[in-house]
Design an enzyme around this catalytic site. Structure first.
Site, short mmCIF file in Angstrom:
data_model
loop_
_atom_site.label_atom_id
_atom_site.label_comp_id
_atom_site.label_asym_id
_atom_site.label_seq_id
_atom_site.Cartn_x
_atom_site.Cartn_y
_atom_site.Cartn_z
N LYS A 173 -26.16 -17.08 -2.09
CA LYS A 173 -25.78 -15.92 -2.89
C LYS A 173 -25.21 -14.85 -1.96
CE LYS A 173 -27.57 -12.13 -4.29
NZ LYS A 173 -26.34 -11.30 -4.24
N GLU A 247 -33.17 -11.53 8.75
CA GLU A 247 -32.31 -10.77 9.66
C GLU A 247 -32.08 -9.42 9.01
OE1 GLU A 247 -31.44 -11.48 12.57
OE2 GLU A 247 -31.81 -13.63 12.70
N CYS A 281 -25.47 -4.55 11.90
CA CYS A 281 -26.92 -4.42 12.09
C CYS A 281 -27.25 -4.01 13.51
CB CYS A 281 -27.59 -5.74 11.75
SG CYS A 281 -26.83 -7.13 12.56
N GLU A 382 -31.76 3.92 9.56
CA GLU A 382 -30.48 3.24 9.75
C GLU A 382 -29.41 3.92 8.89
OE1 GLU A 382 -30.11 -0.73 8.09
OE2 GLU A 382 -29.09 -1.38 9.91
P1 NAD Z 1 -29.27 -5.48 0.75
O1 NAD Z 1 -30.62 -5.78 1.28
O2 NAD Z 1 -29.11 -4.40 -0.23
O3 NAD Z 1 -28.65 -6.78 0.07
C1 NAD Z 1 -28.56 -8.02 0.75
C2 NAD Z 1 -28.51 -9.16 -0.25
O4 NAD Z 1 -29.75 -9.23 -0.94
C3 NAD Z 1 -27.44 -9.01 -1.31
O5 NAD Z 1 -26.86 -10.27 -1.54
C4 NAD Z 1 -28.24 -8.54 -2.53
O6 NAD Z 1 -27.65 -8.84 -3.76
C5 NAD Z 1 -29.52 -9.33 -2.35
N1 NAD Z 1 -30.70 -8.78 -3.03
C6 NAD Z 1 -30.93 -7.50 -3.41
N2 NAD Z 1 -32.15 -7.40 -3.98
C7 NAD Z 1 -32.69 -8.64 -3.97
C8 NAD Z 1 -33.94 -9.17 -4.41
N3 NAD Z 1 -34.87 -8.42 -4.96
N4 NAD Z 1 -34.17 -10.49 -4.23
C9 NAD Z 1 -33.26 -11.27 -3.63
N5 NAD Z 1 -32.04 -10.82 -3.21
C10 NAD Z 1 -31.77 -9.52 -3.37
O7 NAD Z 1 -28.39 -5.24 2.05
P2 NAD Z 1 -26.86 -4.80 2.12
O8 NAD Z 1 -26.76 -3.37 1.69
O9 NAD Z 1 -26.03 -5.83 1.47
O10 NAD Z 1 -26.58 -4.91 3.71
C11 NAD Z 1 -26.89 -3.92 4.62
C12 NAD Z 1 -28.16 -4.25 5.38
O11 NAD Z 1 -28.04 -5.53 5.97
C13 NAD Z 1 -28.41 -3.29 6.53
O12 NAD Z 1 -29.77 -2.90 6.55
C14 NAD Z 1 -28.08 -4.12 7.75
O13 NAD Z 1 -28.72 -3.72 8.93
C15 NAD Z 1 -28.50 -5.48 7.33
N6 NAD Z 1 -27.83 -6.52 8.14
C16 NAD Z 1 -28.58 -7.22 9.06
C17 NAD Z 1 -27.97 -8.16 9.88
C18 NAD Z 1 -28.77 -8.96 10.89
O14 NAD Z 1 -28.29 -10.03 11.30
N7 NAD Z 1 -29.93 -8.52 11.34
C19 NAD Z 1 -26.60 -8.39 9.76
C20 NAD Z 1 -25.87 -7.66 8.82
C21 NAD Z 1 -26.51 -6.73 8.01
#
Ligand code: NAD
Length: 490
Positions: A173, A247, A281, A382
């Site tokens: 997803k 991650e 990230c 962040e």
């Molecule tokens: P997010 O957590 O809002 O969403 C990530 C994914 O989770 C999306 O596909 C979303 O639809 C899904 N999601 C949301 N609620 C859910 C639930 N209850 N159950 C299952 N899936 C759900 O994150 P974002 O805003 O898309 O991305 C930004 C974040 O990602 C930042 O905190 C960033 O640091 C992190 N990030 C981490 C890495 C890493 O490798 N450590 C890399 C890139 C981004």
């Protein structure tokens, strides 16, 4: 307007069939793609397809799986330019960077292709010498992969080739804010001859993600995203005793000592925070600078930040793109306003990007705050945007203490010409990744991941592969003797 269905069992399905959502181009502000909002039934179909495909995929021998992964690498490399245009259109990251990311995705497929026929177990010498003990590493079965919007293909390819190499099939997803490149990649899977059902993609938001996490036939979850959602996923999966790899976010420190090569540190600090508009990230969002060189370093940074060329993400000459979506743009601007109110001193940027070709886009000026203390919100939370907080320190001990003093532990940069100092710091820094005299380097071979609230588990490298295997132990008693535990010996 482009239209996409889910990708299930090797075909795009249910286009125009149910509720849809639009993906906005953050440069033009216009909707450019229409996607399906998935349902529980879509996830069920995807899981059924993945389950049907899994035994055949695993029973292919390793060499045959490797061939498929190499073919995928070939088609990704061939189509890197068009894939990067899809991704940059969806999330506003400059095409120069996304094109490189596509080549890296191909590299990851090749790297894990190499493992397909080298997933070894062990033979283990036993106290009971007539028992031959060995282990095998087996796939989980069907794995759920959930990704964020900032680098959809990279985040997926940190997971997917490893999961496939190990013999799993997957239900993916992507983020609802940037799903197009993942679906375009599925067209390439078909071209590369990946068997139907091995990779399935269901688009949509949190409800689809939750349906994947809680699906009884999905044996493991790998997630990239925010700590808040990561915690929800770990909780939901934990209730089902389902393993997860997380991650998550970061508040990484880039530490510059007064013996550093100041030009190298300047470039490293800039790349650490302004590349990808700070939406990574590992963004080096806290610049810890030894007091004696702070003024000089800040003056260099302010000068260089003012020269960064914001512009159309698809224009080769642009150096910084947009915030990826409106909620993220608003979040960044809000954090900037709060930092000003909280006493941080704005020395660069701080506003919306201005200019003739910028007015429709979600541009934010490269922003630098001086006089930040580590207890301020801007130093603890962040931002995920182009906002650098400069924090002064005096001693090495103080630098370590400040670097470690956030809930996160993803990456740390150290700039010093003193090798002994860098070796001294390695065991003290609570961080999954440490870069010395460089920043943001990634490699297929090197494990990546965080500690504390930045997550657990590792991606890439051998550890990235092992995340998708389970160890089975086998004992064979070859003595031919009956060992009756109830027989009484005199
Ligand atoms: P997010 O957590 O809002 O969403 C990530 C994914 O989770 C999306 O596909 C979303 O639809 C899904 N999601 C949301 N609620 C859910 C639930 N209850 N159950 C299952 N899936 C759900 O994150 P974002 O805003 O898309 O991305 C930004 C974040 O990602 C930042 O905190 C960033 O640091 C992190 N990030 C981490 C890495 C890493 O490798 N450590 C890399 C890139 C981004």
């Amino acid at each position: 307007m482009r239209q996409y269905g889910h990708f299930i069992d090797g075909a795009f399905v249910r286009q125009n069939a149910g509720p849809v959502f639009e993906s906005l181009n953050p440069y033009t502000g216009q909707a450019w793609a229409e996607l399906q909002e998935g349902t529980q039934a879509d996830v069920d179909d995807a899981v059924r397809a993945a389950t049907r495909a899994q035994s055949g995929w695993w029973k292919l021998n390793g060499a045959a799986r490797a061939e498929v992964l190499h073919r995928i690498a070939d088609v990704i490399a061939e189509h890197a330019a068009e894939l990067s245009v899809f991704e940059s259109t969806d999330n506003g990251k400059i095409v120069r960077e996304t094109r490189g990311q596509m080549q890296f995705a191909a590299r990851l497929f090749r790297f894990f292709a190499g493992y397909c026929d080298k997933i070894y177990g062990q033979t283990i010498p036993m106290d009971q010498t007539s028992i031959f003990d060995f282990t095998v590493r087996e796939p989980f079965g069907v794995v759920g992969l959930i990704t964020a919007w900032n680098s959809p293909i990279t985040l997926l390819c940190n997971k997917l080739p490893a999961a496939l190499a190990a013999g799993n099939t997957v239900v993916v997803k992507p983020s609802e804010h940037a799903s197009v490149s993942t679906l375009e990649l599925c067209k390439l899977f078909k071209k590369a001859g990946l068997p139907e059902g091995v990779v399935n993609v269901v688009t949509g938001g949190a409800a689809v993600g939750n349906a994947i996490v809680t699906h009884p036939q999905i044996a493991k979850i790998s997630f990239t995203g925010s700590p808040e959602v990561g915690a929800k996923i770990a909780g939901a999966a934990g209730a089902l005793l389902k393993p997860v790899t997380l991650e998550l976010g970061g508040k990484s420190a880039n530490i510059v000592f007064d013996d550093a090569d100041i030009e190298a540190a300047t470039v490293g600090a800039l790349a650490g925070i302004f590349a990808a508009t700070g939406q990574t990230c590992v963004a080096g969002s806290r610049l810890l600078v030894q007091r004696g060189i702070k003024d000089e370093l800040i003056s260099r940074l302010v000068d260089r930040a003012g020269q960064i060329r914001m512009g159309d993400p698809l224009d080769e000459s642009s150096e910084m793109g947009t915030a990826a979506n409106k909620p993220q743009f608003d979040r960044i601007m809000d954090r900037i306003a709060k930092a000003r109110d909280g006493g941080a001193k704005l020395v660069a940027g701080g506003g919306r990007g201005q200019g003739v070709d910028l007015h429709t886009g979600l541009f934010i000026q490269p922003t630098i705050f001086d006089d930040v203390t580590n207890d301020m919100e801007i130093a603890q939370e962040e931002v995920f945007g182009p906002v650098l907080s400069v924090i002064a320190f005096d001693t090495e001990e103080e630098a370590v203490q400040i670097a470690n003093d956030t809930p996160y532990g993803l990456a740390t940069g150290v700039w010093t010409t003193d090798l002994s100092r860098s070796m001294r710091l390695v065991p003290q820094l609570k961080s999954g990744v440490i870069w010395v005299n460089t920043y943001r380097v990634v490699a297929a071979q090197a494990p990546f991941g965080g500690v504390k609230e930045s997550g657990y588990g590792r991606e890439r490298g051998e550890q990235g592969l092992l995340e998708y295997t389970q160890t089975k132990n086998v004992m064979i008693d070859w003595s031919g003797q009956i060992k009756d535990p109830f027989a009484i010996k005199n």
